[in-house]
Design a protein around this motif. Structure first.
Motif, PDB file in Angstrom:
ATOM      1  N   SER A   4       0.842  -1.194   0.000  1.00 32.56           N
ATOM      2  CA  SER A   4       0.000   0.000   0.000  1.00 32.56           C
ATOM      3  C   SER A   4       0.877   1.244   0.000  1.00 32.56           C
ATOM      4  O   SER A   4       2.107   1.164   0.150  1.00 32.56           O
ATOM      5  CB  SER A   4      -0.901   0.000   1.231  1.00 32.56           C
ATOM      6  N   SER A   5       0.238   2.382  -0.130  1.00 31.95           N
ATOM      7  CA  SER A   5       0.982   3.645  -0.123  1.00 31.95           C
ATOM      8  C   SER A   5       1.737   3.830   1.191  1.00 31.95           C
ATOM      9  O   SER A   5       2.903   4.247   1.201  1.00 31.95           O
ATOM     10  CB  SER A   5       0.015   4.807  -0.345  1.00 31.95           C
ATOM     11  N   VAL A   6       1.070   3.525   2.305  1.00 27.16           N
ATOM     12  CA  VAL A   6       1.735   3.631   3.607  1.00 27.16           C
ATOM     13  C   VAL A   6       2.909   2.670   3.678  1.00 27.16           C
ATOM     14  O   VAL A   6       4.014   3.037   4.115  1.00 27.16           O
ATOM     15  CB  VAL A   6       0.725   3.358   4.749  1.00 27.16           C
ATOM     16  N   ARG A  41      -1.690   2.149   8.440  1.00 27.01           N
ATOM     17  CA  ARG A  41      -2.206   1.099   7.539  1.00 27.01           C
ATOM     18  C   ARG A  41      -3.658   0.785   7.886  1.00 27.01           C
ATOM     19  O   ARG A  41      -4.476   0.519   6.993  1.00 27.01           O
ATOM     20  CB  ARG A  41      -1.349  -0.164   7.662  1.00 27.01           C
ATOM     21  N   GLU A  44      -5.762   3.522   6.444  1.00 27.64           N
ATOM     22  CA  GLU A  44      -5.757   3.366   4.995  1.00 27.64           C
ATOM     23  C   GLU A  44      -6.775   2.295   4.569  1.00 27.64           C
ATOM     24  O   GLU A  44      -7.541   2.480   3.618  1.00 27.64           O
ATOM     25  CB  GLU A  44      -4.349   2.985   4.548  1.00 27.64           C
ATOM     26  N   ASN A  47     -10.462   3.406   5.063  1.00 29.54           N
ATOM     27  CA  ASN A  47     -10.915   4.313   4.010  1.00 29.54           C
ATOM     28  C   ASN A  47     -11.448   3.543   2.812  1.00 29.54           C
ATOM     29  O   ASN A  47     -12.395   3.976   2.145  1.00 29.54           O
ATOM     30  CB  ASN A  47      -9.761   5.220   3.576  1.00 29.54           C
ATOM     31  N   ARG A  85       1.305  12.330   8.690  1.00 28.27           N
ATOM     32  CA  ARG A  85       0.542  11.339   7.922  1.00 28.27           C
ATOM     33  C   ARG A  85       0.981  11.337   6.464  1.00 28.27           C
ATOM     34  O   ARG A  85       1.234  10.265   5.888  1.00 28.27           O
ATOM     35  CB  ARG A  85      -0.963  11.635   8.014  1.00 28.27           C
ATOM     36  N   LEU A  90       0.008   8.443   4.039  1.00 33.16           N
ATOM     37  CA  LEU A  90      -1.444   8.503   4.222  1.00 33.16           C
ATOM     38  C   LEU A  90      -1.924   9.892   3.851  1.00 33.16           C
ATOM     39  O   LEU A  90      -1.568  10.871   4.511  1.00 33.16           O
ATOM     40  CB  LEU A  90      -1.832   8.173   5.662  1.00 33.16           C
TER      41      LEU A  90
END
Length: 771
Positions: A4-6, A41, A44, A47, A85, A90
């Motif tokens: 993931s982006s995080v 996470r 994330e 969301n 964040r 995030l």
């Protein structure tokens, strides 16, 4: 599954690539960042899945995850947190709502009153439902009050003393009580089956966070659990029982308490699930390695997570240090050191099962790790062997004209850390010794033990065997006097093998404690207070946090035990301090030390004693009780402040470890040989002085027995490593009698003040981080 982006943000910082592990992982620097990564996470995932099903852990494992989630929810619009964040991947603008989430409680002790503060149901209610703002009607919880029982009877009536015999599933009951028990066990089994079906009906768990136990257990799926297991009522193993002992009031309780747990297939039932295991500290490093580098194996429950593309391990550096990918990265990316060379040689000796002096240059060049050693020659191994011989020489050095400030986070830590060395240091009248225990240690004393002491006191009072209470000034000032006499009385009765006399010696000290705590002014008041405390203890449930006065009483019992130990060596009670630092409260998440409350008392001791050697428990983050590294913080700050007002260039710091984690031989600067006589002395002293710990109500998961036996096991293993490295003839043919007599070895690490403060700051960051 693509990170993931995080996760990508944190992976960029770690610079460690995955090669051998079957499950992806991310390594962070410290405990708070571990919590931050997990919290971000979590947000994330929420969301993307605002009505998803989550399951999260209880106990100490999720402390910083919980703190970060709550901190971010409360301060979402704070600009610094917004930057934090975004810097960590995030980019949500709005604070996510957790009200739509479905929550699944993953485990619980059975039976246990859900209102008890040590029930996992209570933890979920307090930290997740109230703390995160979850909607309770969307939570699937394990409340023993909601689980059916035979004829609707209370579980306390069906299972006296909360003892269950699960063999009733397969045998005929021997009484009407056992008939009720058997019916109730089957009803609990049916409840578990329905619990499982409800989770499956929701599509399974979408987001799972779990810790990992010392045996590798996930939830309460212990070593050997079927990877296709579902929610069930089951027994646990010793490692898990030892871990749960502090929650349940002792191993005596946790040993007989089954659990309800979701199964391994419950966790992996949703193929799209995100499943995260979080682990901190070097004590977890080996089980983390085995769980991540092994194929699916019932010996390692977490290997089942390799079924999920969304499975991850989030680890601190300590927990990750045994992973081959991490180990090789550390060797190649960081500057080489003598310690790395020594560790590589020792590990090769173990790997080949070959004495150090028989290793060849080809052996080193053929090994993936040893081949990295810079300037590798045929002198590399001899230089390492000489280094270990020098460490042993330091352990044999007869220190004189030194002032030692021995510190311990808890009572018995000093003894279990390096008693054989102290036994030699105290022989010189030119040395001064002061022993300082920094916390009360009341959590390791059971209610049952205190109750029995009080009953013994009542008997002694009835028989007129406690004469000191009849002195006219006893309840005014006399109770404060003759504390050394209590100790002398007790040790004298050890010498004369008089158990009743020892109990009387303990009774004298506990009576003094009662008078001090409760301001008792007469024999009648004393007897009344003893009865009142006994009634209170009888009304406590197992593992309940005691009220402050009982905590103090338990702590003072431990203090007397510590004084008994050092009085073996002629140390007077005036040279034994009990600071009872205030951050130690008995709560599941302990406070961070404060300057005035927790640091200044240590600073005052340093100023008055003026030590030339300070000893302390130097534990890595997350490897032992959190008291250890919080005490380390307080000592480090006190030393830093003392350093600003005094010249400490000659001060030495000796770090020790004991049952919770051990130094590697390469880490040690001082190696002290331990004889059979010293091992016998250790065990005898421990069992005759630490009576509250004799039965090991709160044992280590590594040994079902008293801590003195575990320390012996560790010291013997350390000596066997040295025998392998140096060769056995080095020992039994040595000119020094203490080396010829050695069958154990203890390790110490010596630091200068600057190095100590630097090391302490590194460990401190693992606690403070950015939170």
């Amino acid at each position: 599954m693509i990170p993931s982006s995080v996760e990508q943000s944190f992976l960029k910082r770690s610079e460690i690539t995955r090669a051998r592990s079957h499950i992806p992982f991310i390594v962070v620097d410290n405990l708070p960042r571990l919590g931050l990564l997990t919290a971000l996470r979590f947000f994330e995932w929420i969301n993307e899945n605002p009505e998803g099903t989550v399951s999260m852990p209880t106990g100490k494992t999720p402390e910083y995850f919980i703190k970060w989630v709550q901190h971010l929810l409360r301060n979402w619009d704070d600009r610094q947190l917004e930057k934090l964040r975004k810097d960590n991947g995030l980019t949500l603008d709005k604070s996510p709502s957790l009200r739509g989430l479905h929550f699944v409680q993953m485990d619980e002790f059975y039976p246990i009153d859900p209102a008890y503060h040590n029930s996992l149901y209570y933890f979920v209610q307090h930290y997740y439902i109230q703390g995160f703002g979850l909607s309770e009607d969307r939570c699937k919880l394990i409340s023993c009050h909601e689980i059916p029982s035979a004829d609707g009877k209370p579980l306390s009536e069906i299972f006296p003393d909360n003892r269950l015999d699960l063999t009733l599933r397969y045998r005929n009951p021997a009484s009407s009580l056992e008939e009720d028990q058997k019916r109730t066990i089957y009803m609990a089994d049916q409840w578990c089956s329905e619990y499982e079906e409800e989770i499956r009906a929701r599509g399974g768990i979408g987001f799972f966070i779990g810790g990992i136990g010392p045996d590798g257990h996930i939830a309460f799926n212990v070593r050997g659990s079927d990877h296709n297991s579902t929610t069930r009522l089951t027994e646990t193993n010793f490692e898990t029982q030892a871990t749960a002992a502090s929650d349940l009031g002792g191993i005596e309780v946790s040993r007989t308490r089954p659990v309800i747990t979701i199964g391994l297939s419950t966790i992996t039932g949703n193929p799209a699930a995100t499943a995260i295991i979080i682990a901190a500290g070097e004590a977890k490093a080996e089980i983390v390695r085995a769980s991540m580098e092994s194929s699916e194996d019932i010996s390692y429950p977490a290997t089942v997570l390799s079924r999920l593309n969304g499975a991850r391990f989030y680890l601190t550096r300590g927990a990750a240090c045994r992973l081959e990918d991490v180990h090789v990265h550390a060797l190649t990316a960081e500057p080489w050191s003598r310690e790395k060379t020594e560790r590589a040689i020792v590990n090769l000796c173990h790997k080949l099962n070959r004495f150090g002096h028989r290793l060849t240059l080809d052996d080193l060049k053929s090994d993936r790790i040893n081949a990295i050693i810079p300037d590798l020659t045929d002198q590399t191994v001899p230089q390492v062997l000489a280094s270990f011989a020098q460490k042993l020489e330091r352990g044999l050095t007869f220190e004189e004209n030194q002032t030692f400030f021995h510190t311990g986070p808890h009572h018995d830590d000093i003894m279990l850390g390096y008693l054989p060395h102290i036994a030699h240091l105290v022989r010189s009248p030119l040395n001064r010794h002061h022993f300082c225990i920094l916390t009360s240690g009341f959590t390791s004393v059971t209610n049952g033990y205190v109750r029995q002491i009080l009953i013994n006191i009542k008997d002694f009072l009835d028989q007129g065997l406690i004469q000191m209470i009849y002195y006219p000034d006893f309840f005014k000032t006399g109770y404060l006097l003759k504390r050394d006499k209590d100790v002398f009385h007790y040790l004298d009765r050890i010498a004369s093998n008089n158990p009743e006399g020892r109990h009387r010696g303990l009774a004298h000290r506990v009576i003094r404690a009662l008078v001090e705590i409760y301001a008792i002014d007469s024999l009648a008041s004393l007897e009344k207070k003893i009865d009142e405390v006994i009634r209170y203890l009888d009304d406590c449930y197992d593992g309940e946090k005691n009220r402050p006065d009982v905590q103090q009483l338990k702590g003072m019992i431990r203090e007397f035990e510590e004084e008994l130990v050092w009085s073996h060596y002629g140390v007077q009670t005036k040279d034994i301090s009990h600071l009872r630092l205030g951050f130690y409260t008995g709560d599941i998440f302990t406070e961070t030390p404060e300057s005035k409350r927790d640091v200044e008392p240590i600073l005052e001791k340093l100023r008055s004693i003026k030590p030339t050697v300070i000893t302390l428990a130097l534990d890595p983050e997350g490897s032992g009780p959190d008291t250890h590294y919080k005490v380390l913080q307080a000592i480090a700050e006190a030393v830093r402040m003392w350093n600003e007002e005094s010249d400490l260039s000659q001060l030495r710091i000796w770090g020790y470890r004991n049952v919770w984690y051990s130094f590697d031989a390469a880490e040690a600067d001082i190696i002290v040989p331990v004889s059979l006589n010293s091992l016998t002395m250790l065990r005898d002293t421990f069992l005759t002085c630490y009576l509250s710990q004799k039965s090991a109500s709160f044992p280590s998961h590594e040994l079902d027995g008293p801590f003195c036996d575990l320390v012996q096991k560790i010291w013997v293993a350390q000596n066997q490593t040295l025998q392998l490295v140096l060769g056995r003839d080095f020992w039994y043919q040595n000119e020094h009698p203490r080396l010829r007599a050695a069958h154990g070895a203890l390790f110490l690490k010596e630091l200068t003040v600057d190095k100590f403060l630097s090391e302490a700051r590194r460990l401190e960051k693992s606690i403070e981080g950015e939170l």
